[in-house]
Design a protein around this motif. Structure first.
Motif, PDB file in Angstrom:
ATOM      1  N   VAL A  72       0.838  -1.206   0.000  1.00  0.00           N
ATOM      2  CA  VAL A  72       0.000   0.000   0.000  1.00  0.00           C
ATOM      3  C   VAL A  72       0.871   1.253   0.000  1.00  0.00           C
ATOM      4  O   VAL A  72       0.637   2.195  -0.767  1.00  0.00           O
ATOM      5  CB  VAL A  72      -0.940   0.001   1.225  1.00  0.00           C
ATOM      6  CG1 VAL A  72      -1.564   1.379   1.425  1.00  0.00           C
ATOM      7  CG2 VAL A  72      -2.034  -1.041   1.054  1.00  0.00           C
ATOM      8  N   TYR A  90       0.955   3.945  -3.130  1.00  0.00           N
ATOM      9  CA  TYR A  90       0.508   5.328  -2.997  1.00  0.00           C
ATOM     10  C   TYR A  90       1.636   6.325  -3.206  1.00  0.00           C
ATOM     11  O   TYR A  90       1.396   7.454  -3.649  1.00  0.00           O
ATOM     12  CB  TYR A  90      -0.172   5.545  -1.642  1.00  0.00           C
ATOM     13  CG  TYR A  90      -1.647   5.268  -1.706  1.00  0.00           C
ATOM     14  CD1 TYR A  90      -2.486   6.041  -2.510  1.00  0.00           C
ATOM     15  CD2 TYR A  90      -2.208   4.211  -1.001  1.00  0.00           C
ATOM     16  CE1 TYR A  90      -3.834   5.774  -2.598  1.00  0.00           C
ATOM     17  CE2 TYR A  90      -3.565   3.937  -1.079  1.00  0.00           C
ATOM     18  CZ  TYR A  90      -4.368   4.722  -1.883  1.00  0.00           C
ATOM     19  OH  TYR A  90      -5.704   4.449  -1.976  1.00  0.00           O
ATOM     20  N   ASN A 120      -5.163  10.699  -0.650  1.00  0.00           N
ATOM     21  CA  ASN A 120      -4.008   9.803  -0.804  1.00  0.00           C
ATOM     22  C   ASN A 120      -3.009   9.983   0.336  1.00  0.00           C
ATOM     23  O   ASN A 120      -2.366   9.015   0.766  1.00  0.00           O
ATOM     24  CB  ASN A 120      -3.313  10.056  -2.151  1.00  0.00           C
ATOM     25  CG  ASN A 120      -4.154   9.609  -3.327  1.00  0.00           C
ATOM     26  OD1 ASN A 120      -5.167   8.926  -3.144  1.00  0.00           O
ATOM     27  ND2 ASN A 120      -3.761   9.995  -4.522  1.00  0.00           N
ATOM     28  N   TYR A 158      -4.496   8.031   3.156  1.00  0.00           N
ATOM     29  CA  TYR A 158      -4.330   6.594   2.930  1.00  0.00           C
ATOM     30  C   TYR A 158      -2.891   6.161   3.212  1.00  0.00           C
ATOM     31  O   TYR A 158      -2.653   5.083   3.773  1.00  0.00           O
ATOM     32  CB  TYR A 158      -4.694   6.237   1.486  1.00  0.00           C
ATOM     33  CG  TYR A 158      -6.171   6.272   1.177  1.00  0.00           C
ATOM     34  CD1 TYR A 158      -7.122   6.135   2.182  1.00  0.00           C
ATOM     35  CD2 TYR A 158      -6.620   6.446  -0.126  1.00  0.00           C
ATOM     36  CE1 TYR A 158      -8.476   6.176   1.894  1.00  0.00           C
ATOM     37  CE2 TYR A 158      -7.973   6.471  -0.422  1.00  0.00           C
ATOM     38  CZ  TYR A 158      -8.896   6.338   0.591  1.00  0.00           C
ATOM     39  OH  TYR A 158     -10.247   6.361   0.301  1.00  0.00           O
ATOM     40  N   THR A 173     -15.208   3.823  -0.882  1.00  0.00           N
ATOM     41  CA  THR A 173     -13.980   3.257  -0.312  1.00  0.00           C
ATOM     42  C   THR A 173     -13.865   3.598   1.168  1.00  0.00           C
ATOM     43  O   THR A 173     -13.538   2.740   1.998  1.00  0.00           O
ATOM     44  CB  THR A 173     -12.744   3.789  -1.067  1.00  0.00           C
ATOM     45  OG1 THR A 173     -12.863   3.487  -2.464  1.00  0.00           O
ATOM     46  CG2 THR A 173     -11.467   3.156  -0.531  1.00  0.00           C
ATOM     47  N   LEU A 193     -13.764   1.130   4.433  1.00  0.00           N
ATOM     48  CA  LEU A 193     -12.719   1.191   5.459  1.00  0.00           C
ATOM     49  C   LEU A 193     -13.341   1.360   6.850  1.00  0.00           C
ATOM     50  O   LEU A 193     -12.933   0.693   7.807  1.00  0.00           O
ATOM     51  CB  LEU A 193     -11.769   2.360   5.177  1.00  0.00           C
ATOM     52  CG  LEU A 193     -10.825   2.233   3.987  1.00  0.00           C
ATOM     53  CD1 LEU A 193     -10.082   3.549   3.762  1.00  0.00           C
ATOM     54  CD2 LEU A 193      -9.829   1.108   4.198  1.00  0.00           C
ATOM     55  N   ASN A 198      -6.770  -3.377   4.274  1.00  0.00           N
ATOM     56  CA  ASN A 198      -6.893  -2.187   3.443  1.00  0.00           C
ATOM     57  C   ASN A 198      -6.439  -2.392   2.010  1.00  0.00           C
ATOM     58  O   ASN A 198      -7.040  -1.846   1.076  1.00  0.00           O
ATOM     59  CB  ASN A 198      -6.115  -1.029   4.068  1.00  0.00           C
ATOM     60  CG  ASN A 198      -6.758  -0.538   5.344  1.00  0.00           C
ATOM     61  OD1 ASN A 198      -7.874  -0.937   5.680  1.00  0.00           O
ATOM     62  ND2 ASN A 198      -6.064   0.307   6.088  1.00  0.00           N
ATOM     63  N   TYR A 224      -8.624  -1.295  -1.265  1.00  0.00           N
ATOM     64  CA  TYR A 224      -8.157  -0.351  -2.284  1.00  0.00           C
ATOM     65  C   TYR A 224      -8.167  -0.985  -3.669  1.00  0.00           C
ATOM     66  O   TYR A 224      -8.544  -0.351  -4.658  1.00  0.00           O
ATOM     67  CB  TYR A 224      -6.738   0.121  -1.957  1.00  0.00           C
ATOM     68  CG  TYR A 224      -6.611   0.872  -0.644  1.00  0.00           C
ATOM     69  CD1 TYR A 224      -7.640   1.681  -0.186  1.00  0.00           C
ATOM     70  CD2 TYR A 224      -5.460   0.778   0.128  1.00  0.00           C
ATOM     71  CE1 TYR A 224      -7.524   2.365   1.018  1.00  0.00           C
ATOM     72  CE2 TYR A 224      -5.334   1.465   1.324  1.00  0.00           C
ATOM     73  CZ  TYR A 224      -6.371   2.247   1.766  1.00  0.00           C
ATOM     74  OH  TYR A 224      -6.261   2.921   2.943  1.00  0.00           O
ATOM     75  N   GLY A 281     -10.701   1.078  -5.728  1.00  0.00           N
ATOM     76  CA  GLY A 281     -10.009   2.191  -6.379  1.00  0.00           C
ATOM     77  C   GLY A 281      -9.390   1.790  -7.702  1.00  0.00           C
ATOM     78  O   GLY A 281      -8.427   1.022  -7.737  1.00  0.00           O
ATOM     79  N   PHE A 298      -5.700   3.169  -7.983  1.00  0.00           N
ATOM     80  CA  PHE A 298      -4.807   2.366  -7.142  1.00  0.00           C
ATOM     81  C   PHE A 298      -4.614   0.990  -7.762  1.00  0.00           C
ATOM     82  O   PHE A 298      -3.490   0.477  -7.821  1.00  0.00           O
ATOM     83  CB  PHE A 298      -5.390   2.235  -5.736  1.00  0.00           C
ATOM     84  CG  PHE A 298      -4.550   1.405  -4.793  1.00  0.00           C
ATOM     85  CD1 PHE A 298      -3.590   1.995  -3.997  1.00  0.00           C
ATOM     86  CD2 PHE A 298      -4.715   0.026  -4.726  1.00  0.00           C
ATOM     87  CE1 PHE A 298      -2.802   1.238  -3.139  1.00  0.00           C
ATOM     88  CE2 PHE A 298      -3.944  -0.740  -3.869  1.00  0.00           C
ATOM     89  CZ  PHE A 298      -2.989  -0.137  -3.080  1.00  0.00           C
ATOM     90  N   ARG A 299      -5.703   0.378  -8.228  1.00  0.00           N
ATOM     91  CA  ARG A 299      -5.621  -0.965  -8.807  1.00  0.00           C
ATOM     92  C   ARG A 299      -4.723  -0.977 -10.042  1.00  0.00           C
ATOM     93  O   ARG A 299      -3.871  -1.867 -10.191  1.00  0.00           O
ATOM     94  CB  ARG A 299      -7.029  -1.446  -9.165  1.00  0.00           C
ATOM     95  CG  ARG A 299      -7.056  -2.839  -9.781  1.00  0.00           C
ATOM     96  CD  ARG A 299      -8.470  -3.358  -9.909  1.00  0.00           C
ATOM     97  NE  ARG A 299      -9.317  -2.489 -10.707  1.00  0.00           N
ATOM     98  CZ  ARG A 299     -10.298  -1.749 -10.222  1.00  0.00           C
ATOM     99  NH1 ARG A 299     -10.570  -1.769  -8.930  1.00  0.00           N
ATOM    100  NH2 ARG A 299     -11.026  -0.979 -11.016  1.00  0.00           N
TER     101      ARG A 299
END
Length: 352
Positions: free
Chosen positions: A53, A57, A67, A70, A263, A267, A319, A323, A327, A330-331
């Motif tokens: 993660v 990010y 972000n 996160y 998202t 969370l 998390n 994500y 997201g 992010f993916r």
């Protein structure tokens, strides 16, 4: 870690000794070892997942305030996972038999348990901050860019770390680490040498109350309120009709904001699902005295606290999967990072 000292009469002691435990010793042993194995596995997953993660990010960039939050959450969760893994290892396995230059059981109290509590509550308050930030986006959509800026976000997260994590290190003042002679090993090792003053009792009790009650319930209530508000906001937005053939930039921004809120809700729901049972476990002894450690339900109490710790670790390990599922940016970034070693992941990342 801190044992409650209670003065009882001879009659009460006789009664306590005659109370038959609800769980047999064998069942308690099997459940405890199973939960320990689960804890080590989930903590290992948390270490790997939160490292990914953080890397992802950093690659995505920190131009958006969410972000930054996160990333801060990933750092806190990574710390929780590492410290919980370390504490579990020290308390579970007989490491003293392998000749380590320190006493694992006592050293892990100040190097694992208390800092772990600090980072665990830091995770809770960052989650509450993220949920609150999204609530402001829903309430004040036209002014949120001036209300929630990168600078303000960084300052708020910095203050959370200062006021939530830093106090956990006060334990070193009353439980200092010193070199002491160990007759069993016939050598000097590093171990805790507690202060023999009232300050030790005051500090330990204050820290347990601060992290176990004040911060825990404050963050829990805040996340509950924000999550309910965001869920109602999503429900209202679900009734808004969208043109599937022609989407304006404003509509794209609204859809992006809706994905971010989803998202955040996931969370928050994960956090609530993992920490609400812990709150219940903390309240039970006030209504059921037998749930205390010196009563007939002692083994049930131990198992329930182990389950609470496992759930807290699940929250710190989940998390990455949230994500990836929620997201798209992010993916895609995560898959592109993986594609350097896996060509198939590159193909999936290039899909629309």
């Amino acid at each position: 870690m801190i044992m409650n000292i209670t003065i009882v009469t001879r009659e009460e002691l006789t009664l306590i000794n005659t109370i038959k435990p609800v769980l047999s010793a064998q069942t308690h042993f099997i459940l405890a070892n199973f939960l320990i194995s689960c804890m080590l596995f989930v903590a290992s997953v948390g270490i790997v997942a939160n490292t990914l993660v953080i890397i992802t990010y950093i690659k995505v960039g920190l131009s958006e305030t969410i972000n930054i939050s996160y990333l801060a959450l990933g750092i806190s969760d990574l710390s929780v996972s590492v410290l919980r893994f370390w504490t579990t290892i020290c308390f579970t396995f007989h490491l003293t038999n392998i000749g380590l230059p320190f006493d694992p059981t006592t050293v892990s109290v100040t190097t694992g348990f208390y800092p772990g509590q600090g980072f665990e509550k830091t995770t809770a308050f960052i989650t509450a901050f993220i949920a609150l930030e999204r609530c402001l986006c829903v309430l004040f959509p036209l002014h949120v860019r001036t209300m929630v800026t990168r600078r303000k976000t960084i300052i708020c997260i910095f203050l959370i770390y200062i006021f939530v994590f830093v106090p956990s290190n006060f334990i070193h003042m009353v439980l200092p680490l010193k070199w002491v002679f160990n007759p069993a090993q016939n050598r000097t090792i590093l171990a805790i040498v507690p202060l023999r003053t009232p300050l030790r009792y005051i500090t330990t009790r204050a820290l347990l109350a601060y992290y176990g009650t004040i911060l825990h319930f404050t963050a829990l209530i805040a996340v509950w309120i924000c999550t309910i508000f965001l869920a109602l906001g999503l429900k209202r937005k679900a009734h808004i009709k969208r043109d599937n053939f022609k989407i304006s930039h404003a509509q794209q921004d609204k859809q992006k904001e809706r994905r971010v809120i989803k998202t955040v809700v996931m969370l928050a729901v994960t956090y609530l699902a993992c920490f609400t049972p812990t709150a219940a476990t903390m309240l039970v002894p006030h209504f059921v005295p037998e749930f205390e450690s010196n009563r007939g339900l002692a083994r049930i109490s131990t198992i329930s606290h182990m389950i609470s710790g496992l759930l807290a670790q699940v929250n710190s390990s989940a998390n990455l999967f949230i994500y990836i599922y929620m997201g798209s940016k992010f993916r895609n970034t995560f898959l592109m990072l993986c594609s350097k070693r896996n060509p198939r992941a590159q193909l999936i990342a290039n899909l629309p």
